[in-house]
Design an enzyme around this catalytic site. Structure first.
Site, short mmCIF file in Angstrom:
data_model
loop_
_atom_site.label_atom_id
_atom_site.label_comp_id
_atom_site.label_asym_id
_atom_site.label_seq_id
_atom_site.Cartn_x
_atom_site.Cartn_y
_atom_site.Cartn_z
N SER A 2 -2.20 -33.40 45.66
CA SER A 2 -3.05 -33.48 44.47
C SER A 2 -4.49 -33.09 44.78
O SER A 2 -4.98 -33.24 45.90
CB SER A 2 -3.02 -34.90 43.87
OG SER A 2 -4.12 -35.13 43.02
N TYR A 11 -4.75 -44.44 44.50
CA TYR A 11 -4.21 -43.08 44.47
C TYR A 11 -5.08 -42.13 45.28
O TYR A 11 -4.60 -41.36 46.11
CB TYR A 11 -4.10 -42.62 43.02
CG TYR A 11 -3.37 -41.31 42.80
CD1 TYR A 11 -2.00 -41.30 42.58
CD2 TYR A 11 -4.05 -40.10 42.79
CE1 TYR A 11 -1.32 -40.12 42.35
CE2 TYR A 11 -3.38 -38.91 42.58
CZ TYR A 11 -2.01 -38.91 42.36
OH TYR A 11 -1.35 -37.74 42.15
#
Length: 235
Positions: A117, A130
């Protein structure tokens, strides 16, 4: 003989798209999700590697995709959610690399490709778990690349911006309901605000890039992120 890959998070979204694309490319693919092994445990990670090896008798690529999101300010961040986020998105990739190492080295061209990501490179508020996991897995990729060089193992990280997955679509719907505005407005004004190009990336685009990186032309990509962020980090 066909090359063999282990793909986690393969039931939907990016993981499913990658698994399907690799299969179309001629790979033997062992796709796993929640029902196939608990990736928050050592035993679960060992089990999915062992299952892939038992099925194919070889393992040429490991592609950790499994993940989830938890949104909360740090002062209220649930500690169990923190532990789970790091377990699935940082510790699991480490364990998969460790348990698959000998198999990846055996063929002389092993690949480790994690979906990290854009949040492996930048941060967003309220996503401490995250973001921390994704930044951590970038360090893991660099270390695997250095340690794996002599063994013929390369490692890279795919770093897409927001992808059209159930995870992202749920975030859009939840924020639209909370603010009483249209989902398209939330998408453009909130979710996609950091991006120069205001659209979601399709899972098939990520799978296409994964196909390239895991193919013959991807051998030189090791120890580094491959960024597909629609201009997010250009600012």
């Amino acid at each position: 003989m066909s090359r063999a890959a282990l793909v986690t998070g393969a039931a939907s979204g990016i993981g499913r798209a990658i698994a399907e694309r690799l299969a179309a490319d001629g790979w033997q693919v062992h796709g796993v999700d929640l029902a196939d092994g608990d990736l928050t445990t050592r035993e679960g990670n060992r089990a999915v590697v062992d299952a892939a090896l038992e099925r194919f008798r070889r393992l040429d690529a490991v592609v950790p995709v499994a993940g989830f999101q938890h949104v909360s300010p740090i002062r209220e961040f649930d500690e169990d959610r923190w532990d789970a986020l790091l377990a699935v998105m940082l510790t699991s990739p480490f364990l998969l690399a460790k348990y698959a190492w000998e198999a990846l080295a055996a063929g002389g061209d092993g690949r480790f490709l994690v979906v990290a990501s854009v949040h492996g490179l930048v941060a967003s508020p309220f996503k401490a778990g995250y973001v921390s996991a994704k930044h951590g897995v970038m360090g893991l990729v660099k270390t695997i690349a250095l340690e794996g060089a002599e063994a013929g193992i390369s490692a890279a990280a795919l770093c897409p911006a927001y992808v059209r997955t159930p995870l992202v679509e749920q975030q859009v719907a939840a924020q639209a309901a909370a603010h009483g505005v249209a989902e398209q407005r939330v998408l453009e004004d909130v979710i996609l605000a950091p991006q120069a190009v205001k659209r979601l990336i399709e899972p098939e685009e990520v799978a296409e890039t994964a196909s390239f990186l895991l193919g013959p032309a991807g051998r030189s990509f090791t120890g580094a992120p491959v960024v597909m962020d629609l201009g997010w980090t250009a600012r």
